[in-house]
Design a protein around this motif. Sequence first.
Motif, PDB file in Angstrom:
ATOM      1  N   UNK A 263      16.989  -3.196  -7.592  1.00  0.00           N
ATOM      2  CA  UNK A 263      16.279  -3.766  -8.448  1.00  0.00           C
ATOM      3  C   UNK A 263      15.088  -4.700  -8.197  1.00  0.00           C
ATOM      4  N   UNK A 264      15.628  -5.598  -6.965  1.00  0.00           N
ATOM      5  CA  UNK A 264      14.332  -6.255  -6.546  1.00  0.00           C
ATOM      6  C   UNK A 264      13.193  -5.409  -6.036  1.00  0.00           C
ATOM      7  N   UNK A 265      13.421  -4.297  -5.582  1.00  0.00           N
ATOM      8  CA  UNK A 265      12.440  -3.441  -4.950  1.00  0.00           C
ATOM      9  C   UNK A 265      11.679  -2.935  -6.115  1.00  0.00           C
ATOM     10  N   UNK A 266      12.202  -2.749  -7.102  1.00  0.00           N
ATOM     11  CA  UNK A 266      11.465  -2.128  -8.514  1.00  0.00           C
ATOM     12  C   UNK A 266      10.747  -3.174  -8.957  1.00  0.00           C
ATOM     13  N   UNK A 267      11.250  -4.620  -9.065  1.00  0.00           N
ATOM     14  CA  UNK A 267      10.574  -5.875  -9.493  1.00  0.00           C
ATOM     15  C   UNK A 267       9.427  -6.027  -8.708  1.00  0.00           C
ATOM     16  N   UNK A 268       9.472  -5.732  -7.457  1.00  0.00           N
ATOM     17  CA  UNK A 268       8.438  -6.159  -6.569  1.00  0.00           C
ATOM     18  C   UNK A 268       7.163  -5.128  -6.818  1.00  0.00           C
ATOM     19  N   UNK A 269       7.459  -4.105  -7.588  1.00  0.00           N
ATOM     20  CA  UNK A 269       6.440  -2.915  -7.576  1.00  0.00           C
ATOM     21  C   UNK A 269       5.940  -2.923  -9.094  1.00  0.00           C
ATOM     22  N   UNK A 270       6.689  -3.774  -9.841  1.00  0.00           N
ATOM     23  CA  UNK A 270       6.299  -3.931 -11.455  1.00  0.00           C
ATOM     24  C   UNK A 270       6.566  -2.508 -12.001  1.00  0.00           C
ATOM     25  N   UNK A 304      14.127  -0.505 -18.675  1.00  0.00           N
ATOM     26  CA  UNK A 304      13.135   0.880 -18.210  1.00  0.00           C
ATOM     27  C   UNK A 304      13.046   0.767 -16.934  1.00  0.00           C
ATOM     28  N   UNK A 305      13.020   1.804 -16.156  1.00  0.00           N
ATOM     29  CA  UNK A 305      12.413   2.141 -14.863  1.00  0.00           C
ATOM     30  C   UNK A 305      11.419   3.172 -15.228  1.00  0.00           C
ATOM     31  N   UNK A 306      10.281   2.864 -14.659  1.00  0.00           N
ATOM     32  CA  UNK A 306       9.079   3.887 -14.829  1.00  0.00           C
ATOM     33  C   UNK A 306       9.132   5.204 -13.971  1.00  0.00           C
ATOM     34  N   UNK A 307      10.130   5.855 -14.255  1.00  0.00           N
ATOM     35  CA  UNK A 307      10.364   7.069 -13.580  1.00  0.00           C
ATOM     36  C   UNK A 307       9.429   8.237 -13.813  1.00  0.00           C
ATOM     37  N   UNK A 308       8.614   8.136 -14.983  1.00  0.00           N
ATOM     38  CA  UNK A 308       7.752   9.092 -15.460  1.00  0.00           C
ATOM     39  C   UNK A 308       6.346   9.108 -14.469  1.00  0.00           C
ATOM     40  N   UNK A 309       6.108   7.906 -13.936  1.00  0.00           N
ATOM     41  CA  UNK A 309       5.333   7.647 -12.828  1.00  0.00           C
ATOM     42  C   UNK A 309       5.586   8.604 -11.504  1.00  0.00           C
ATOM     43  N   UNK A 310       6.963   9.083 -11.536  1.00  0.00           N
ATOM     44  CA  UNK A 310       7.228   9.804 -10.163  1.00  0.00           C
ATOM     45  C   UNK A 310       8.103  11.159 -10.441  1.00  0.00           C
ATOM     46  N   UNK A 311       7.410  11.680 -11.583  1.00  0.00           N
ATOM     47  CA  UNK A 311       7.869  13.155 -11.866  1.00  0.00           C
ATOM     48  C   UNK A 311       8.976  13.322 -12.949  1.00  0.00           C
ATOM     49  N   UNK A 312       9.456  12.129 -13.591  1.00  0.00           N
ATOM     50  CA  UNK A 312      10.527  12.281 -14.580  1.00  0.00           C
ATOM     51  C   UNK A 312       9.831  12.672 -15.905  1.00  0.00           C
ATOM     52  N   UNK A 313      10.541  13.199 -16.718  1.00  0.00           N
ATOM     53  CA  UNK A 313       9.992  13.406 -18.328  1.00  0.00           C
ATOM     54  C   UNK A 313       9.915  12.401 -19.167  1.00  0.00           C
ATOM     55  N   UNK A 314      10.547  11.111 -18.609  1.00  0.00           N
ATOM     56  CA  UNK A 314      10.471  10.189 -19.543  1.00  0.00           C
ATOM     57  C   UNK A 314      10.791   8.869 -18.532  1.00  0.00           C
ATOM     58  N   UNK A 315      10.738   7.775 -19.119  1.00  0.00           N
ATOM     59  CA  UNK A 315      11.042   6.499 -18.329  1.00  0.00           C
ATOM     60  C   UNK A 315      12.620   6.341 -18.610  1.00  0.00           C
ATOM     61  N   UNK A 316      13.351   5.638 -17.739  1.00  0.00           N
ATOM     62  CA  UNK A 316      14.792   5.584 -18.055  1.00  0.00           C
ATOM     63  C   UNK A 316      15.338   4.194 -17.990  1.00  0.00           C
ATOM     64  N   UNK A 317      16.306   3.898 -19.043  1.00  0.00           N
ATOM     65  CA  UNK A 317      16.949   2.800 -18.749  1.00  0.00           C
ATOM     66  C   UNK A 317      17.950   2.679 -17.778  1.00  0.00           C
ATOM     67  N   UNK A 368      11.377   4.173  -4.809  1.00  0.00           N
ATOM     68  CA  UNK A 368      11.676   3.209  -3.626  1.00  0.00           C
ATOM     69  C   UNK A 368      10.805   3.125  -2.556  1.00  0.00           C
ATOM     70  N   UNK A 369      10.110   4.432  -2.614  1.00  0.00           N
ATOM     71  CA  UNK A 369       9.264   4.785  -1.257  1.00  0.00           C
ATOM     72  C   UNK A 369       9.963   5.485  -0.200  1.00  0.00           C
ATOM     73  N   UNK A 370      10.978   6.364  -0.685  1.00  0.00           N
ATOM     74  CA  UNK A 370      11.422   7.178   0.076  1.00  0.00           C
ATOM     75  C   UNK A 370      11.231   8.844  -0.016  1.00  0.00           C
ATOM     76  N   UNK A 371      11.461   9.383   1.166  1.00  0.00           N
ATOM     77  CA  UNK A 371      10.988  10.652   1.118  1.00  0.00           C
ATOM     78  C   UNK A 371      12.161  11.553   0.440  1.00  0.00           C
ATOM     79  N   UNK A 372      11.984  11.932  -0.734  1.00  0.00           N
ATOM     80  CA  UNK A 372      13.219  12.827  -1.509  1.00  0.00           C
ATOM     81  C   UNK A 372      13.226  14.125  -1.136  1.00  0.00           C
TER      82      UNK A 372
END
Length: 563
Positions: A263-270, A304-317, A368-372
């Motif tokens: 959560x802290x990593x996500x917060x740091x990336x807004x 919410x996490x902005x997963x739509x920026x990374x290929x998801x169909x919508x942001x996720x709680x 998270x900046x990891x190579x999926x």
Amino acid sequence: MLVIFLKNIINNEIRRIWPKIDMPDFFVERLELSGYGDYYSNVAFVVSKELGSAPSVVALDLAREVQRYNCIEKIEVADPGFFNIYVDEEILNGLIPVVLAKNVEYGSRAMKGKRVLIEFVSANPTGPLHIGHARSAFLGDVLSRLLKKVGYEVSKEYYINDFGNQVEILANSIYKEYCALHGVEFSVDEEYSGGYIKEIAKEMAKKEGSRWTSCEYLPHFIEVGVLKNLDRIKKDLRGMHIEFDSWFSESELYEKGIVEEVMNIYRSKNLLYEANRSKEGGEAIRRDGSKSNEFSFRKEGGLFLQTSKYGDVEDRVVRRKNGTSVYLLADIAYHMEKFKRGFDSILNLWGADHAGHVGRLRAGIRALGLDDSKLEFILVQMVKLMKEGKDIKISKRAGSIIELQELVREIGEGASRILFMHRSPNSQFVFDIEKMKEGSVNNPVCYFSYGLKRMYALVEKSSYNGFFFNRSNYRLLREERELLKKVSIYHSVLEVAANLKEPHRILFYCQDLISAFHSYFSRYRNNDKILSADREKSKIRVGLIISLKIIVESSLQVLGIRV
């Protein structure tokens, strides 16, 4: 091994004839049709694309050079560029001492220097393993054996879901039965039913009395319920020769602060925002009756996490309005922890009903900046089982489950492994377990055992008569040549099965090899006997049969089948 040898020869000649082209990716495979060669390759078609030439011209140029090798009897080129290889008899004979020298280690590769983490089964510790877990359990075990065979360093892990709603339902279910034993009424909205719930409640009542009827019970009942079920799961897995290198607890993710680190990593990336609905991405389509649709109310508002920026169909709680974290967040944290351990590949075996979870997890990992690309998912379809013409249905909450150990006891471990592995993981099929109980060649385990017994009998007879293998000028029969060609592709079968994560290919290969041996045995048991007074002929045949026995035993070792 022979296939690899032939590929190396062709590669060497490509480098020499056309040094400026990129090395092509081509195959060499055993040719099933007699009269057209022993092996064939698509090399001419692949190289022709690099050169801009006709495949037939490339094939002729390459054939002229390749057939200079002593191990090649001849190369035939057929329009529009088929490359058919006839190998010299001596090179087929030469396979036998190689197999004999390596024994069941034949087919094994040197370590690739790559580490793989494979997570499988990971059934919730809210009850015993049932037949719905069987395919993942056996598939994960065999994949681990296979990857080790071809040179990977493999770690097997079980993820324990011991946090959240499921284990609370378990604890309340046990507590309800516990209270009833002490004459106290306790009602629950959701519960698990089954004999195992009553067993745990009786044991707790016997050991701990009625003390928990009048004090805070939930943490203790969660702990006891999870441990009891987990002990049972471990015992059942050991009984099926399935061992794990590590057991990772979901609750550790919270206790060690790994979830909060994410959560802290996500917060740091807004990347987090409070809302009632996803701001980005379209509204996901949820099928009626799906889990996503059933629990969609839990996604109505929160963090919410902005997963739509990374290929998801919508942001996720990732965190609900009441402050509780969703399963996705814990899963992202768990996979971040996997990445920290430095594995080259992270393999997950999940039920096909988790297909929708893959995209959102990948998006969370990318965020998270990891190579999926290190992540690989095998979605395992359910197998529909029938018994006496009726469907076998399971429901943990209704208490109608058939434990996996029951099935293993009824039809045997070997038959159980074959049952759940005889198709690709993503295929659905229906199987009647009565067929696996037959003590005939219709039962694959019996078929393997029968083939090995025939091989052992011939080898023992040869020893009594003084026949031991050495190199010979004996001219192979057509059936013997075909058997050795099958032996020659064992390395390739292992590599392809490992690369595609499809261990059923080894099962099919083993069945094909034994079938060919049975045909050979039946044809020559009386006419031109396999073992005869002709010492040279018998020596090469004994060597062939021992080689077949070794390959079958090696294959069954990978499959975890004991006959």
